[in-house]
Structure formats: structure tokens, C-alpha cells
Design an enzyme around this catalytic site. Structure first.
Site, PDB file in Angstrom:
ATOM      1  N   ILE A  20      52.566 -11.057  72.422  1.00 17.43           N
ATOM      2  CA  ILE A  20      53.080 -10.343  73.581  1.00 17.43           C
ATOM      3  C   ILE A  20      53.989 -11.248  74.405  1.00 17.43           C
ATOM      4  O   ILE A  20      54.045 -12.458  74.159  1.00 17.43           O
ATOM      5  CB  ILE A  20      51.941  -9.835  74.493  1.00 17.43           C
ATOM      6  CG1 ILE A  20      51.072 -11.009  74.937  1.00 17.43           C
ATOM      7  CG2 ILE A  20      51.133  -8.756  73.778  1.00 17.43           C
ATOM      8  CD1 ILE A  20      49.969 -10.670  75.940  1.00 17.43           C
ATOM      9  N   CYS A  69      60.271  -8.691  79.883  1.00 18.06           N
ATOM     10  CA  CYS A  69      60.135  -9.837  80.782  1.00 18.06           C
ATOM     11  C   CYS A  69      59.541  -9.360  82.111  1.00 18.06           C
ATOM     12  O   CYS A  69      60.129  -8.509  82.769  1.00 18.06           O
ATOM     13  CB  CYS A  69      61.492 -10.500  81.008  1.00 18.06           C
ATOM     14  SG  CYS A  69      61.423 -11.900  82.136  1.00 18.06           S
ATOM     15  N   GLY A  86      50.596 -19.500  77.973  1.00 22.81           N
ATOM     16  CA  GLY A  86      49.610 -20.521  77.656  1.00 22.81           C
ATOM     17  C   GLY A  86      48.243 -19.944  77.334  1.00 22.81           C
ATOM     18  O   GLY A  86      48.079 -18.731  77.170  1.00 22.81           O
TER      19      GLY A  86
END
Length: 214
Positions: A134, A70, A160
Site C-alpha cells: 500500500i 498519496c 516503516g
């Protein structure tokens, strides 16, 4: 979460009530749905990853996704996906605690190809069963009226269509070094995107931003 022309930037973090509470949600899901359930996990330290994974397996998870990448979390442990040695430590700890189901690792996209493949190979050597590639990419959005970042956390994870071609490249490179299953992620909004990921080597895909948008 803010929408940008090419996707979303989020800084929602990883706050949740914890695995002991979430384990009840897993059990409820398994009662009403017979589809495979992939549970994505994280922890504040290596031992925590093992404990969370064990509870998730015992609660009914069919696959564990180990989130170590993250790009906007305060937890330093979530940068381990950029370090081959730390990646190996976490995967080995999870493998010690999970006995019956596959373990996948979610790889970062904010890295160069050699480092990306070093981490992937380290995970393979540690016994990983598959990959997710990913994660979101670190990004920022600025409010020009006040000259400051829009998000309170300042930086966030970009998802996106903006990251699709980065994801395709990394899946393509990853397939060169492994025959293990790969779940492709990043900017998938229609069937053509799915076919592109399959053509680069993905066995399945993960969809996020498109669901939030539509």
C-alpha cells in the site's frame, strides 16, 4: 521528513521537474542498467496521467506504476484511489496511451476493506495489469513544546514498520479477489518481512523506508 519510533513521516510532496526532464533520466538508466525499470507517475488531471504515462513508456519504462493514493499531497486528484469511478477513469486513460508495457496501480491504505476492494475491482474491470499495496498512511507529529505540528505541511505520510501489518492485511484481502501480480509495500526491513508478504499473496515487494534508514 521526520523519524518517529516506528518509521518515518514525510511531507515532501511530489514536486519534480516534470516528465519531459525525467524522460532523459529514464533513457540514461536504460543505457547503464539492464534491470526492469518501474516508473511511478502522477498528474494534476486524468488527461495528464495519460500523457505522462505515454512519455514514460516511449522513454524506456518497463512498467508504469500509477500513483493515485498519496495521502498528503495538495493535488486532489491523488485521492482518486479512494473512489472506484475516478480510479476507472484514470486507468482507462492510461491504458489508451500505453500500448506495450504493463500498468500497475498503487492502492491507498487509509480506507476500509469494502472500499479498498471496490477500487481494486474497478481497476481490474478497467484493464489494470497489477497492483502495488500500500501507499503511506496519513499521520501527524506534534511538538509539545509549542503545541503545533512539526511538519510545515502539518500532515504527512507514515511509512516503516508501523504500517506493515496494515499492508499485510490489505495484500491478503486483495489476493482473495485477483490473480494479478501484487507488489507488497510497507515496513519491509528484513527477509522475514518479505516472507510474510509472500505468504499473504504478494509476488514481489517494494522497499523504501529501510533504505532511507540504513
Amino acid at each position: 521528513v521526520i523519524e518517529v519510533p516506528c518509521g518515518f513521516i514525510n511531507a515532501i510532496g511530489l514536486r519534480n521537474p516534470g516528465i519531459d526532464v525525467f524522460s532523459e533520466e529514464i533513457k540514461k538508466f536504460k543505457k547503464i542498467c539492464k534491470k526492469p525499470l518501474i516508473v511511478s507517475i502522477y498528474a494534476n488531471d486524468t488527461e495528464g496521467y495519460g500523457r505522462v504515462a505515454k512519455v514514460a513508456e516511449n522513454s524506456g519504462a518497463d512498467v508504469i506504476e500509477v500513483n493515485v493514493s498519496c495521502p498528503h499531497s495538495k493535488e486532489k486528484i491523488l485521492n482518486i484511489g479512494l473512489d472506484a469511478r475516478l480510479t476507472a477513469e484514470v486507468i482507462e486513460e492510461v491504458k489508451k496511451n500505453v500500448k506495450r508495457i504493463p500498468i500497475f496501480i498503487k492502492l491507498p491504505g487509509n480506507t476500509n476493506i469494502p472500499s479498498f476492494l471496490d477500487v481494486a475491482k474497478s481497476a481490474i474491470d478497467s484493464g489494470i495489469d497489477g497492483f502495488v499495496a500500500i501507499n503511506t498512511l496519513p499521520a501527524i507529529a506534534i511538538d509539545i513544546e509549542i503545541g503545533k505540528p512539526i511538519l510545515g505541511f502539518k500532515v504527512g505520510g507514515l511509512s516503516g514498520p508501523a504500517i506493515k501489518h496494515v499492508a499485510l492485511r490489505l495484500v491478503y484481502e486483495l489476493r482473495k479477489v485477483t490473480d494479478l501480480p501484487i507488489i507488497g509495500v510497507g515496513g519491509i526491513t528484513n527477509y522475514r518481512d518479505v516472507l510474510e508478504f509472500i505468504a499473504t499473496g504478494a509476488n514481489a515487494v517494494q522497499i523504501g523506508s529501510a533504505i532511507g534508514k540504513y
